[in-house]
Design a protein around this motif. Structure first.
Motif, short mmCIF file in Angstrom:
data_model
loop_
_atom_site.label_atom_id
_atom_site.label_comp_id
_atom_site.label_asym_id
_atom_site.label_seq_id
_atom_site.Cartn_x
_atom_site.Cartn_y
_atom_site.Cartn_z
N TRP A 385 -9.20 36.60 -19.60
CA TRP A 385 -10.65 36.25 -18.83
C TRP A 385 -11.78 36.41 -19.54
O TRP A 385 -11.90 37.28 -20.28
CB TRP A 385 -10.59 37.13 -17.52
CG TRP A 385 -11.79 36.85 -16.45
CD1 TRP A 385 -11.70 36.08 -15.38
CD2 TRP A 385 -13.04 37.48 -16.50
NE1 TRP A 385 -13.06 35.96 -14.77
CE2 TRP A 385 -13.81 36.92 -15.62
CE3 TRP A 385 -13.72 38.60 -17.62
CZ2 TRP A 385 -15.14 37.46 -15.23
CZ3 TRP A 385 -14.96 38.80 -17.19
CH2 TRP A 385 -15.72 38.22 -16.08
N GLY A 502 -14.63 31.30 -7.91
CA GLY A 502 -13.62 30.43 -7.48
C GLY A 502 -14.01 29.04 -7.60
O GLY A 502 -14.15 28.57 -8.89
N ASP A 521 -12.02 32.01 -4.51
CA ASP A 521 -11.81 33.19 -4.29
C ASP A 521 -11.00 33.73 -3.19
O ASP A 521 -10.43 34.82 -2.92
CB ASP A 521 -12.80 34.08 -4.73
CG ASP A 521 -13.22 34.46 -5.96
OD1 ASP A 521 -12.59 33.89 -6.87
OD2 ASP A 521 -14.42 34.66 -6.25
C1 GLA Z 1 -14.78 36.09 -10.29
C2 GLA Z 1 -13.44 34.97 -10.14
C3 GLA Z 1 -12.20 35.98 -9.72
C4 GLA Z 1 -12.25 37.25 -10.61
C5 GLA Z 1 -13.69 37.89 -10.77
C6 GLA Z 1 -13.55 39.08 -12.17
O1 GLA Z 1 -15.08 36.47 -8.87
O2 GLA Z 1 -13.47 34.19 -9.03
O3 GLA Z 1 -10.90 35.38 -9.69
O4 GLA Z 1 -11.83 36.75 -11.96
O5 GLA Z 1 -14.51 37.02 -10.78
O6 GLA Z 1 -14.86 39.74 -12.01
#
Ligand code: GLA
Length: 698
Positions: A385, A502, A521
């Motif tokens: 990520w 999301g 999300d």
């Molecule tokens: C966002 C993304 C989640 C996750 C968080 C991490 O909310 O949509 O899937 O990766 O960030 O901080």
């Protein structure tokens, strides 16, 4: 041939549709026809010559111009508005010439010129014959010596056949509740959908579908379109007082300006639009095919089953916790292990670390390579990520470059999730991000990157901008595309996922860079059914990442959760340690089933059979392109009374071939499954996945 030039103008033809334009008696480039393809290029009606109505309503107001400028007595919401160096603030465009390019994707270019100023506007029409779509965009060229200020420049205006009484379908939502499908009548006036957030946004999607009020999934005329752009956008549906309806789409002109210097060009993003004579389902399938065949970097290759650690470990990642999850994921058949947020320098919570994209020395004292090696040894690929556009004030990067963020110097810098936005319109910021992410990818065996973006913009300033500060809205997105595109070119094997808290960066533009999109999300499966229905209006299932997590009530069976996620690109995000051996074994069985059918879901045609928005009992079906196999998913949420579920009528089968449907005795013709249907029995919160197989021919 897809482009015809006749006495009346030009005709663009796709497999089943026709689109005609031409010059009317007043010399205006006008729309002539958009609908079912006609028999001969001479069949298309001539350019209209409306009459003036009163001194308040000129003929120009009723003329369906292909690309109206703000000029004269038009009073139509224009596609283009500029201010010339001498202060003149209108654009009088007239036809100059037309060019045609043949090939796989034939293109018609219509060149318009201002009658008094050195402004040339080229309208581009590209024909996507097999997908029944036309792509339109526009280029402005300053052929003079003095700058021109562009205040609005949309990609296209699309005209509906004369008349009103149309209905607009669009997608609306918010964080964790994206892509709700709405249908509403269009009445006189303007209906505006837009993003002002510097990304595509959770709130609306740059997509429209317009029908005559009664189209459904299988029948009725639908005119539809979308914009390939990941920043501020605008759709304006306009019903005039003279019973005509049009929709324009492009860059948002809100707070927008662009200084077009001598000899410079400005190119709008592309809009794609089409006509379906078989309802909303056919319209969606046109987009799905276009995305897979022409936009996605890795085309229609099937997606790997991934595990993502976010909901299990949040920011609390280290080698031990990730390897523990990876072992369990591998046992279940997962193919790609993705470590989410929390891995980089100083990232103990969402208060710090963004910008410092190197492994945290406390959590990963030997770097990421030992973890990656263990994941690879388990037979899985490794993914990571990142959120490159963001910076926490508590970071090395911000301490070194506080001027790199988007800000107004005299205003407070409003933080969202404790973070500020790097101005990726700046070349120094672009260089930093390219170098930093490139190093990560070069030094590690990383197969997948989840690119996140977790806030909307505020104080949209660029104090040392080379031109007008308001160019930031467009230059930001161009900068983003440049960074991402450069990284993609250097690491073409990497699969990228577009996430923005999301689904706030889901659009046809980002799909030239990312193969997958995180739709929301919200991973609660019954909510997800509706989000996925909205998502499927535009995007194919292969792009829709969907994880099975621990969200959702206890009474939702694991199979229901998996079936929902199997309708896209399956992932798992639950805490596998807490799942226990029995649940993991059940999950392994469901993953194996998914691997057997995913080529149909990812590469086939999708049919929405019953809407989860309208019904507690919903169904969706996928059919392979050769119609030899399919899969039916059906879901029952809560129906608070005894219920005989209504029949499901399959779609997309060869009527004359014979098929078996899992759970039903004997083969029947495709026609029988589609016309007589089948009946399922499901309890509350029950679901089913049934394979459909063509029986061997005698
Ligand atoms: C966002 C993304 C989640 C996750 C968080 C991490 O909310 O949509 O899937 O990766 O960030 O901080």
């Amino acid at each position: 041939m897809s482009i015809h030039t006749t006495d009346q103008g030009w005709v663009l033809e796709t497999a089943t549709t026709g689109y005609a334009l031409g010059l009317n008696a007043a010399g205006l480039l006008t729309h002539r026809y958009w609908g079912r393809r006609l028999t001969s290029p001479d069949d298309y009606p001539p350019a209209p010559n409306p009459l003036a109505w009163a001194s308040f309503n000129s003929a120009a107001q009723s003329t369906p111009e292909e690309y109206p400028g703000y000029a004269g007595e038009t009073f139509i919401d224009p596609c283009i508005k500029v201010t010339f160096a001498d202060g003149v603030r209108d654009v009088v465009l007239r036809f100059e010439s037309a060019e045609q390019r043949d090939g796989d994707q034939p293109e018609l270019r219509i060149i318009l010129r201002d009658t008094a100023y050195p402004l040339r506007v080229t309208l581009h029409y590209r024909v996507h014959h097999a997908h029944d779509l036309i792509e339109r965009w526009a280029t402005a060229t300053n052929e003079g010596d003095a700058p021109i200020s562009i205040e609005r420049m949309l990609s296209a205006e699309w005209h509906l056949p004369p008349g009103s009484g149309y209905r607009l379908s669009h997608l609306t939502g918010r964080w964790a509740d994206e892509m709700n499908l709405r249908r509403e009548p269009l009445v006189q006036g303007l209906k505006v959908l837009e993003s002002r957030r510097i990304n595509t946004s959770h709130h609306h999607s740059p997509w429209f579908a317009i029908d005559r009020g009664a189209a459904d999934e299988d029948s009725g005329q639908v005119w539809f379109g979308a914009l390939a752009w990941s920043g501020n956008w605008k759709i304006v549906a306009e019903v005039t007082d003279f019973d005509t309806t049009r929709v324009k789409i492009g860059l948002n002109d809100w707070d927008f300006a662009w200084r077009l210097g001598a000899g410079e060009q400005f190119v709008t993003p592309s809009s794609f639009a089409g006509y379906s004579d078989a309802g909303f389902g056919k319209a969606s399938r046109s987009f799905h095919d276009l995305v897979r065949a022409q936009l996605l970097p890795h085309g229609d290759a099937v997606r790997q089953v991934l595990y993502n650690s976010w909901e299990a470990t949040l920011f609390d990642v280290d080698e031990r916790s990730q390897v523990e999850l990876a072992r369990l994921a591998a046992e279940m058949g997962v193919e790609l292990f993705v470590m989410d947020d929390g891995w980089f320098h100083g990232r103990t919570s969402d208060r710090a670390g963004l910008g410092d994209w190197w492994p945290d020395a406390v959590k990963f004292p030997s770097g990421l390579s030992p973890l990656i090696a263990q994941v690879n040894a388990l037979g899985m690929q490794f993914g990571l990520w990142v959120e490159p556009e963001m910076v926490n004030p508590d970071s090395e990067l911000y301490r070194a470059h506080p001027d790199w963020v988007i800000h107004f110097p005299t205003r407070a810098r409003t933080e969202g999730r404790n973070q500020l936005i790097l101005n990726v319109a700046r070349q120094d910021v672009q260089g930093y991000l390219i170098d930093t992410i490139d190093r990560l990818l070069t030094e590690h065996n990383i197969a997948f990157i989840k690119w996140d973006m977790n806030r909307s913009v505020s104080e949209p300033g660029w104090p040392d901008a080379p031109g007008d500060q308001r160019e930031i809205w467009v230059r930001y997105v161009q900068g983003l595309y440049h960074i991402w595109g450069t990284l993609r070119a250097r690491h073409p094997q990497v699969i990228w996922q577009s996430c923005s808290g999301g689904g706030a960066r889901a659009d046809l533009g980002i799909l030239r860079l990312a193969d997958q999109i995180w739709a929301s999300d919200n991973t609660e499966p019954t909510a997800r059914l509706q989000i996925q229905e909205g998502f499927s209006q535009v995007f194919p299932a292969s792009t829709m990442e969907s994880w099975v997590t621990d969200m959702g009530p206890e009474y939702l069976p694991l199979s229901f959760r998996f079936h929902v996620s199997m309708c896209g690109s399956l992932g798992v995000g639950g805490h596998l340690v807490h799942w226990g051996a029995a649940r993991r074994a059940e999950a392994a069985g469901l993953i194996a089933l998914y691997k057997a059918i995913r080529h149909i879901v990812h590469q086939g045609d999708m049919y929405r059979l019953r809407s989860p928005h309208d019904h507690a009992f919903s169904a969706v079906q996928y059919v392979s392109k050769d119609k030899a196999e399919g899969v039916l998913f059906a879901f029952r949420t809560h129906i608070p009374r005894p219920a005989n579920l209504p029949p499901i009528y399959l779609r997309g089968l060869d009527p004359d071939a014979r098929y078996e449907v899992e759970g039903f005795a004997g083969a029947r013709s495709g026609r029988a499954w589609m016309e007589a249907g089948l009946t399922l029995e499901l309890a509350d919160f029950g679901s089913t996945a049934r394979r459909i197989t063509e029986a061997l021919r005698d």
